[in-house]
Scaffold this active site. Structure first.
Site, PDB file in Angstrom:
ATOM      1  N   LYS A 206      60.448 -52.654  26.981  1.00 54.77           N
ATOM      2  CA  LYS A 206      60.137 -53.125  28.334  1.00 54.77           C
ATOM      3  C   LYS A 206      61.394 -53.682  29.012  1.00 54.77           C
ATOM      4  CE  LYS A 206      57.151 -56.480  30.657  1.00 54.77           C
ATOM      5  NZ  LYS A 206      56.053 -57.440  30.497  1.00 54.77           N
ATOM      6  N   GLU A 212      67.209 -55.502  18.363  1.00 57.31           N
ATOM      7  CA  GLU A 212      66.799 -54.607  17.277  1.00 57.31           C
ATOM      8  C   GLU A 212      66.685 -53.168  17.799  1.00 57.31           C
ATOM      9  OE1 GLU A 212      65.431 -57.522  18.014  1.00 57.31           O
ATOM     10  OE2 GLU A 212      64.455 -58.450  16.286  1.00 57.31           O
ATOM     11  N   GLY A 278      53.941 -57.040  26.927  1.00 61.24           N
ATOM     12  CA  GLY A 278      54.375 -56.184  25.816  1.00 61.24           C
ATOM     13  C   GLY A 278      53.246 -55.857  24.855  1.00 61.24           C
ATOM     14  N   ARG A 279      52.502 -56.878  24.430  1.00 65.80           N
ATOM     15  CA  ARG A 279      51.457 -56.644  23.414  1.00 65.80           C
ATOM     16  C   ARG A 279      50.194 -56.035  24.004  1.00 65.80           C
ATOM     17  NH1 ARG A 279      52.806 -61.744  24.133  1.00 65.80           N
ATOM     18  NH2 ARG A 279      51.333 -63.298  24.867  1.00 65.80           N
ATOM     19  N   GLU A 364      50.330 -64.274  18.990  1.00 63.49           N
ATOM     20  CA  GLU A 364      51.364 -64.455  20.011  1.00 63.49           C
ATOM     21  C   GLU A 364      50.717 -64.937  21.317  1.00 63.49           C
ATOM     22  OE1 GLU A 364      55.309 -62.132  19.917  1.00 63.49           O
ATOM     23  OE2 GLU A 364      54.163 -61.136  21.478  1.00 63.49           O
ATOM     24  N   HIS A 396      39.544 -55.658  -3.900  1.00 67.53           N
ATOM     25  CA  HIS A 396      40.213 -55.718  -5.200  1.00 67.53           C
ATOM     26  C   HIS A 396      41.477 -56.564  -5.113  1.00 67.53           C
ATOM     27  CE1 HIS A 396      37.556 -52.576  -6.833  1.00 67.53           C
ATOM     28  NE2 HIS A 396      37.522 -52.215  -5.561  1.00 67.53           N
ATOM     29  N   LYS A 528      65.800 -66.037  18.240  1.00 70.35           N
ATOM     30  CA  LYS A 528      66.737 -65.037  18.787  1.00 70.35           C
ATOM     31  C   LYS A 528      68.057 -65.706  19.148  1.00 70.35           C
ATOM     32  CE  LYS A 528      63.484 -62.144  21.346  1.00 70.35           C
ATOM     33  NZ  LYS A 528      63.155 -61.707  22.699  1.00 70.35           N
TER      34      LYS A 528
HETATM   35  C1  G6Q Z   1      54.832 -58.857  23.287  1.00 75.87           C
HETATM   36  C2  G6Q Z   1      56.132 -59.446  23.161  1.00 75.87           C
HETATM   37  C3  G6Q Z   1      57.073 -58.741  22.221  1.00 75.87           C
HETATM   38  C4  G6Q Z   1      57.821 -57.573  22.834  1.00 75.87           C
HETATM   39  C5  G6Q Z   1      58.989 -57.214  21.929  1.00 75.87           C
HETATM   40  C6  G6Q Z   1      59.744 -56.014  22.416  1.00 75.87           C
HETATM   41  O1  G6Q Z   1      53.990 -59.243  24.053  1.00 75.87           O
HETATM   42  O2  G6Q Z   1      56.668 -59.629  24.404  1.00 75.87           O
HETATM   43  O3  G6Q Z   1      56.443 -58.309  21.033  1.00 75.87           O
HETATM   44  O4  G6Q Z   1      56.965 -56.497  23.014  1.00 75.87           O
HETATM   45  O5  G6Q Z   1      59.831 -58.309  21.818  1.00 75.87           O
HETATM   46  O6  G6Q Z   1      60.241 -56.226  23.692  1.00 75.87           O
HETATM   47  P1  G6Q Z   1      60.833 -55.054  24.534  1.00 75.87           P
HETATM   48  O7  G6Q Z   1      59.748 -54.077  24.784  1.00 75.87           O
HETATM   49  O8  G6Q Z   1      61.338 -55.673  25.795  1.00 75.87           O
HETATM   50  O9  G6Q Z   1      61.925 -54.432  23.718  1.00 75.87           O
END
Ligand code: G6Q
Length: 564
Positions: A206, A212, A278-279, A364, A396, A528
């Site tokens: 996003k 990463e 994002g989520r 989150e 199990h 971070k």
């Molecule tokens: C979700 C968070 C988080 C995000 C990641 C990746 O709600 O905001 O999990 O999706 O940190 O972020 P980017 O999509 O910006 O790389």
């Protein structure tokens, strides 16, 4: 709004919990033959049976009164009206627009976003269609056989979960892979078996600033360019890096400048918007890997299932409102029985990433320690620890604790009545065995096994009275352990979409009760920042900052020593 724990609705629930605390569900069932038929709700073919909970009709009424006291109806209206309910980021929360029928408007900041949503869906359909029908060609003229989604968190967990869940809808000649971890093992192991000439990378981010993802994407580009330059097949395009990257990289982002700076052709970028968290983004362009894996018509079915849940959630009274029921039951156990965790237990191997997906979704969203006004929350807890694994494997592994441990763990059991897998390769008995286990676990958690029952069994097995007495406490199951059972006919894209949206709305409802902002995630920032400071200290020879505590400084020094 009055303070939560001072409200009459809350206090009524505290008093009611005292009355019910020692009541066993066996008794509730024995005194109420209609309980099973009454404590259930159906949304289309999705059935929620919540009779195996430590509740009476009065409990549910009191829980709904709490929802009213927290002005849940107005909160839902505000959500769908595009209000900036994510106030710490000053954003609307409108991922529901992504699954809205395109001929119905959805407004964010006074603008109907549906034309833009439709345009991105069309772009997604064209792009995924070209990959699927083979008209998208790599730099050597070959068709794409492997797609690698590079993303993390919300840009990874949803697409992975859905692609795993919808495996039966995928083609064997088009494989989708996911790389999220910055640990080189993840990318390295994934590309080890791939051919750059037939691989397409999707960089899903996003913000397009996530370290990463960018680290993995840069390494993937290096691998691709090196691989193509040494490839036995001749290039059918000019060997310039930009041309090669254009054939093998697409981006999903809100950050066009970041995508361009990376070197991805803007024509190969699918956008989405800051009102998609994002989520909550698998419904957006972030779902491209899903559309490639299962095809756009199936992706649209996923959206339709989500929209079905939205419509019902918006309009139904609480006692027919599946996410509200699930949410309020969760509040009941978390705040009034002090249950600290909640287990999601799909009896469906295809849903093996569903608990992990909602672990992020829930923790989150509602893992917050201050309320909307920034006031510390001191007298009630928010957000349970969410965890789970598919059954029967869990039986199990950790079910021992669910049955006989000292923790109260409310559970959700999810199961399709029919499997996608069957004769001739997989015997028909598999699914019956799976379902029998699912129901048996909910029954066992509810009923338990009394001391008298356990004793009778032990005596019948021929043990001596002394041995029976010694073993008896270990053989007793207290029962009275709550569970919800969610059944659906088959794990189709539509049913999956509906199920996901139900859980999303459950999270929203709980956040509304607890008075937290379910849509920000400031808690991920500190780590971070510190990692950015530690990285050069691990990589370089410079002096380790005196700002670190002695433990962290010692660990950095140890790693540096070992790396030399
Ligand atoms: C979700 C968070 C988080 C995000 C990641 C990746 O709600 O905001 O999990 O999706 O940190 O972020 P980017 O999509 O910006 O790389």
């Amino acid at each position: 709004m009055s303070h939560l724990t001072d409200s009459p609705a809350w206090r009524a629930l505290v008093a009611h919990q005292r009355e019910l605390a020692d009541v066993h569900m066996r008794t509730l069932f024995a005194h109420d033959p209609d309980r099973g038929a009454r404590l259930r709700v159906q949304w289309g073919a999705l059935l929620l049976d919540f009779a195996k909970n430590r509740v009476t009709d009065e409990t549910m009424t009191l829980l709904y009164q709490l929802a009213d006291a927290r002005e849940l109806r107005a909160r839902i209206d505000g959500l769908f009206a595009g209000e900036h309910i994510n106030h710490t980021e000053d954003r609307a929360v409108m991922h529901m627009a992504l699954r809205n029928p395109v001929d119905q408007p959805a407004f964010v900041d006074g603008e109907d976003v549906m034309p833009a949503v439709r345009a991105e869906l069309d772009h997604m359909a064209r792009l995924s269609g070209r990959v699927r029908d083979g008209s998208w060609r790599g730099a050597t003229g070959e068709r794409i056989t492997d797609v690698v989604n590079i993303g993390i968190g919300g840009s990874d967990l949803g697409p992975v979960m859905v692609c795993e869940a919808l495996k039966p809808y995928q083609r064997p000649d088009l494989r989708v892979h996911f790389v999220s971890n910055v640990d080189g093992a993840h990318l390295g192991a994934t590309i080890a078996h791939l051919d750059p000439a037939t691989t397409l990378f999707i960089v899903a981010s996003k913000t397009f600033t996530t370290r990463e993802t960018l680290t993995n994407a840069h390494s993937a580009r290096r691998w691709l360019l090196r691989g193509l330059s040494q490839h036995p097949a001749q290039l059918t395009v000019e060997a310039a890096d930009a041309t090669l990257v254009a054939r093998h990289f697409v981006a999903l982002s809100t950050n066009a400048a970041g995508v361009a700076a990376f070197g991805i052709d803007p024509a190969n970028m699918l956008r989405f918007w800051d009102w998609v968290g994002g989520r909550y983004s698998l419904w957006s362009s972030i779902g491209l890997s899903i559309a490639i894996a299962v095809g756009m018509p199936q992706f649209e079915q996923l959206l339709a299932g989500g929209h079905d849940a939205d419509t019902r959630f918006r309009s139904l009274p609480w006692h027919q409102n599946l996410p509200v029921i699930l949410a309020m039951l969760g509040v009941w156990y978390h705040n009034f029985f002090h249950a600290e965790s909640h287990a999601i237990l799909p009896y469906d191997q295809s849903l093996h990433r569903f608990p992990a997906y909602f672990q992020q979704g829930d923790m989150e969203s509602n893992g917050k320690r201050v309320d909307h006004d920034g006031e510390p929350i001191t007298d009630y807890s928010t957000g349970p620890v969410v965890w789970g694994e598919p059954g029967t494997n869990g039986q199990h592994a950790f079910f021992q604790l669910l049955h006989q441990g000292t923790h109260l763990v409310p559970t959700d059991f999810l199961a399709p009545v029919e499997s996608h897998y069957g004769e001739p390769d997989v015997g028909a008995d598999h699914h019956a065995i799976l379902l029998a286990n699912c129901l048996a676990q909910t029954e066992a958690l509810m009923r338990g096994k009394t001391s008298a029952e356990a004793q009778a069994e032990l005596l019948a097995s021929g043990l001596s009275a002394t041995d029976v007495a010694a073993l008896l406490p270990h053989k007793v199951f207290p029962g009275n352990r709550p569970s919800n059972t969610l059944l659906f006919p088959k794990l189709t894209p539509f049913e999956l979409g509906r199920l996901i949206a139900v859980y999303e709305h459950k999270i929203f409802v709980q956040g509304s009760i607890w008075g937290v902002n379910s849509f920000d995630q400031w808690g991920v920032e500190l780590g971070k920042q510190l990692a950015n400071a530690i990285l050069p200290e691990i990589q370089g020879d410079e002096v380790v900052s005196v700002m670190h505590d002695s433990s962290t400084a010692g660990l950095i020094a140890w790693i540096r020593g070992q790396r030399r």
